[in-house]
Design an enzyme around this catalytic site. Structure first.
Site, PDB file in Angstrom:
ATOM      1  N   GLU A  82     -11.677  -9.601  -4.289  1.00 28.91           N
ATOM      2  CA  GLU A  82     -10.258  -9.622  -3.944  1.00 28.91           C
ATOM      3  C   GLU A  82      -9.781 -10.991  -3.494  1.00 28.91           C
ATOM      4  OE1 GLU A  82      -9.254  -5.695  -1.681  1.00 28.91           O
ATOM      5  OE2 GLU A  82     -11.252  -6.326  -1.051  1.00 28.91           O
ATOM      6  N   CYS A 125     -10.115  -1.834 -10.072  1.00 26.73           N
ATOM      7  CA  CYS A 125      -9.554  -0.675  -9.359  1.00 26.73           C
ATOM      8  C   CYS A 125      -8.158  -0.945  -8.819  1.00 26.73           C
ATOM      9  CB  CYS A 125     -10.481  -0.249  -8.221  1.00 26.73           C
ATOM     10  SG  CYS A 125     -10.668  -1.479  -6.926  1.00 26.73           S
ATOM     11  N   ARG A 148     -15.316   3.345  -0.532  1.00 27.66           N
ATOM     12  CA  ARG A 148     -15.084   2.024   0.060  1.00 27.66           C
ATOM     13  C   ARG A 148     -15.131   2.143   1.576  1.00 27.66           C
ATOM     14  NH1 ARG A 148      -9.521  -0.953  -1.219  1.00 27.66           N
ATOM     15  NH2 ARG A 148      -8.718   0.625   0.211  1.00 27.66           N
ATOM     16  N   ASN A 190      -4.776  -6.162  -6.732  1.00 24.14           N
ATOM     17  CA  ASN A 190      -3.621  -6.289  -5.834  1.00 24.14           C
ATOM     18  C   ASN A 190      -3.809  -7.434  -4.854  1.00 24.14           C
ATOM     19  OD1 ASN A 190      -2.925  -3.922  -7.149  1.00 24.14           O
ATOM     20  ND2 ASN A 190      -3.657  -2.628  -5.493  1.00 24.14           N
ATOM     21  N   ASP A 191      -4.923  -7.422  -4.129  1.00 24.33           N
ATOM     22  CA  ASP A 191      -5.181  -8.489  -3.175  1.00 24.33           C
ATOM     23  C   ASP A 191      -5.570  -9.789  -3.866  1.00 24.33           C
ATOM     24  OD1 ASP A 191      -4.538  -7.540  -0.657  1.00 24.33           O
ATOM     25  OD2 ASP A 191      -6.442  -6.508  -0.411  1.00 24.33           O
ATOM     26  N   ARG A 193       2.308  -9.167  -0.673  1.00 26.10           N
ATOM     27  CA  ARG A 193       2.705  -8.151  -1.643  1.00 26.10           C
ATOM     28  C   ARG A 193       3.585  -7.063  -1.055  1.00 26.10           C
ATOM     29  NH1 ARG A 193      -1.541  -3.903  -2.066  1.00 26.10           N
ATOM     30  NH2 ARG A 193      -3.207  -4.314  -0.583  1.00 26.10           N
ATOM     31  N   HIS A 221       0.829  -1.211   0.000  1.00 24.91           N
ATOM     32  CA  HIS A 221       0.000   0.000   0.000  1.00 24.91           C
ATOM     33  C   HIS A 221       0.860   1.256   0.000  1.00 24.91           C
ATOM     34  CE1 HIS A 221      -4.203   1.185   0.111  1.00 24.91           C
ATOM     35  NE2 HIS A 221      -3.761   2.293   0.682  1.00 24.91           N
TER      36      HIS A 221
END
Length: 588
Positions: free
Chosen positions: A445, A516, A342, A468-469, A479, A198
């Site tokens: 995710e 996203c 979110r 990403n997740d 990650r 992140h």
């Protein structure tokens, strides 16, 4: 002496400046700049904390009984001598006056200087005295932790006429990055981190070159060293020669010209060669980011990361009214365009200062990425969650708002959230507080969410794929861990199959679908995603022009069969390079 350090490139471009070292993880403190008008007040704050620490030790010494070990009194005396050392206090004050560091940062910066000096000592006894310095600084920091800083937030410092600055640290928390986002750095370097940690994501939103996972940079680079950050190659060049410096300055100028050229596309509609309209939305962290989204030509906010309203608050969660004002500001800032908020997604690499669930803290859980985070935490804190939902619904009276639920794995999580929103809407209706209907979606995710997506789609209005997740959980790769970063592979066949299935299922169900995650903002994946049928992307505002340029050159009718071949391939990356590379040559 010039030398190079290599890491993981996470934000493109070239930055050149002087190194500013942030304290390592030895001591975790807040870092921010103090306005010029408050510098002397901050020096007094530091000295007051030092004097309070002296008083504590003197009281402790008075309480030592006669039968206590002699070494205890001697240790207290050593710490008192260190605290009363005027050279030490003067050095800390110099960091505040010359660098405008807050008191905590100045103390930890001076600790880093002294720690290096102790590490270089040959005598074992003297080398071990570093621990005394660390304990003394820790005591002063403990005193400061109980005070209110002279600066309420990161100060905008005027560096006109001064050298550009680069941030160098062992690691930088996302919360600190949000503060630095309003500050003065032109690039940053960290020892740890991965391409989609992140911290790296927020760095890209700052649109500054960054290299993470260098392992040793913060120990090798000294304060004020001239440094080049090559965000394309993942290279850090320390004290470069004049020839190398001039080469990189030329590259900087070329990059600026390319950005200016792409900026001219910002208000051009994103329509493919065969007439397919594609929506490009922006990811934002703060209400003030809405202006950058508008300037980049975004047609809405596809992801408002609300958790950043909860960070850097010394343990106090934002009230409903405070959240409402933030969401309202973002909605109004988008001037009628939709804003997808979110719900708070904390845990893993985004812990809060204070959490009622101790499991969210890294030191209390073996794997925070799989612990009590995101919607799991929200449902475990119903009072907090209801406050956030009320604030979001109240903001819906000022524009088009969508609600996005992160990290959904179970249908029961969706049902519980829908029931809570129903109660919140009834409360607002009973109180006569304005609000409108809000579309509700889930983030895909977790691989399990893809498997049960036909069930989830019956209960929600849209889905947003967080790549990403999704990659992290599909491949069992942390990650944020540079040790396994090379195994983090967006081109993995399993990842691509899950992506295609999610997009295809949503479209067949007549539900909107967006991506996203970081893949959405990477032009290397634009043709692949649009060929899968994706028509809505959400990314950092700075990434929109490059993706739009790729879309304007895309032909979905020709891409779709190529993408099917890629999905069937044993090596999707090789197939994509071959098929899409050839397609691009023909297209141009």
């Amino acid at each position: 002496m010039s030398f190079q350090v290599f890491g993981i490139p996470v934000s493109r471009g070239v930055a050149i400046g002087r190194a500013v070292l942030v304290a390592s993880s030895r001591i975790d403190v807040a870092h921010y700049f103090v306005p010029q008008a408050q510098v002397e007040q901050e020096v007094r704050r530091m000295l007051h904390a030092r004097d309070a620490a002296v008083s504590q030790l003197e009281s402790l010494k008075d309480d030592i009984t006669d039968d206590a070990p002699h070494e205890l009194g001697a240790l207290v005396d050593v710490h008192l001598l260190l605290l009363k050392d005027e050279d030490f206090s003067a050095a800390v004050a110099q960091w505040i006056r010359e660098r405008h560091y807050n008191a905590e940062w100045a103390l930890s910066a001076q600790l880093e200087v002294l720690a290096r000096q102790f590490d270089e000592m040959e005598d074992d006894y003297l080398r071990e005295r570093k621990a005394d310095v660390e304990q003394v600084v820790g005591r002063v920091l403990s005193v400061l932790a109980g005070e209110v800083s002279a600066a309420d937030a990161v100060a905008q410092r005027d560096f006109a006429g001064e050298d550009p600055l680069l941030l160098v640290a062992a690691d930088i928390s996302p919360a600190d990055l949000i503060q630095f986002k309003r500050s003065v750095f032109c690039g940053f370097i960290t020892d740890i981190g991965g391409k989609t940690s992140h911290t790296a994501i927020v760095a890209r939103s700052m649109d500054i070159p960054a290299v993470v996972g260098t392992r040793e940079a913060s120990r090798l680079i000294l304060q004020d060293d001239w440094v080049i950050v090559d965000g394309d190659a993942g290279a850090v060049i320390v004290n470069p020669s004049p020839i190398v410096l001039e080469e990189y300055r030329f590259r900087q100028r070329q990059s600026e010209l390319e950005r200016a050229r792409l900026a001219r596309l910002r208000f051009t509609p994103a329509v493919t060669l065969d007439g397919q309209k594609v929506e490009l939305h922006a990811n934002i962290e703060q209400p003030s980011d809405a202006a950058a989204a508008i300037d980049a030509g975004a047609v809405g906010v596809g992801l408002f990361r609300s958790e950043f309203l909860f960070m850097n608050r010394q343990g106090d969660l934002p009230s409903e009214d405070e959240q409402f004002e933030a969401y309202k500001a973002a909605v109004e800032g988008m001037k009628g365009l939709p804003v997808t908020i979110r719900t708070v997604d904390v845990g893993a690499d985004k812990p809060l200062d204070r959490l009622s669930a101790a499991e969210l803290r890294h030191e209390h859980v073996l794997n925070p990425a799989m612990g009590l985070r995101a919607i799991r935490w929200c449902l475990s804190e119903p009072t907090m969650f209801r406050q956030q939902l009320r604030a979001i619904y109240r903001a819906s009276a000022f524009g088009k708002v969508k609600l996005l639920i992160p990290m959904v794995a179970h249908l029961n999580e969706v049902r519980a959230t829908l029931e809570m929103t129903r109660r919140v809407k009834q409360q607002l209706l009973d109180a006569g507080i304005g609000h409108t209907d809000v579309q509700i979606g889930v983030m895909v995710e977790i691989p399990a969410a893809v498997v049960v997506l036909p069930l989830l789609l019956k209960h929600v209005d849209f889905i947003s794929i967080g790549t990403n997740d999704l990659i992290q959980y599909t491949l069992a790769i942390d990650r944020a861990d540079e040790a396994v970063a090379h195994l983090y592979d967006p081109w993995h066949p399993a990842v691509l199959q899950l992506l295609f299935q999610s997009i295809d299922l949503a479209r067949r169900a007549g539900k909107d679908v967006s991506v996203c995650g970081e893949m959405a903002g990477d032009p290397a994946f634009t043709d692949l995603l649009v060929g899968m049928g994706l028509r809505s992307f959400s990314m950092h505002p700075t990434q929109i022009p490059a993706v739009k340029q790729r879309l304007l050159r895309a032909d979905t009718q020709r891409l779709e069969p190529l993408v099917q071949e890629i999905l069937k391939s044993e090596d999707p990356k090789e197939a994509a390079d071959r098929l899409l590379g050839g397609y691009m040559q023909i297209a141009h």
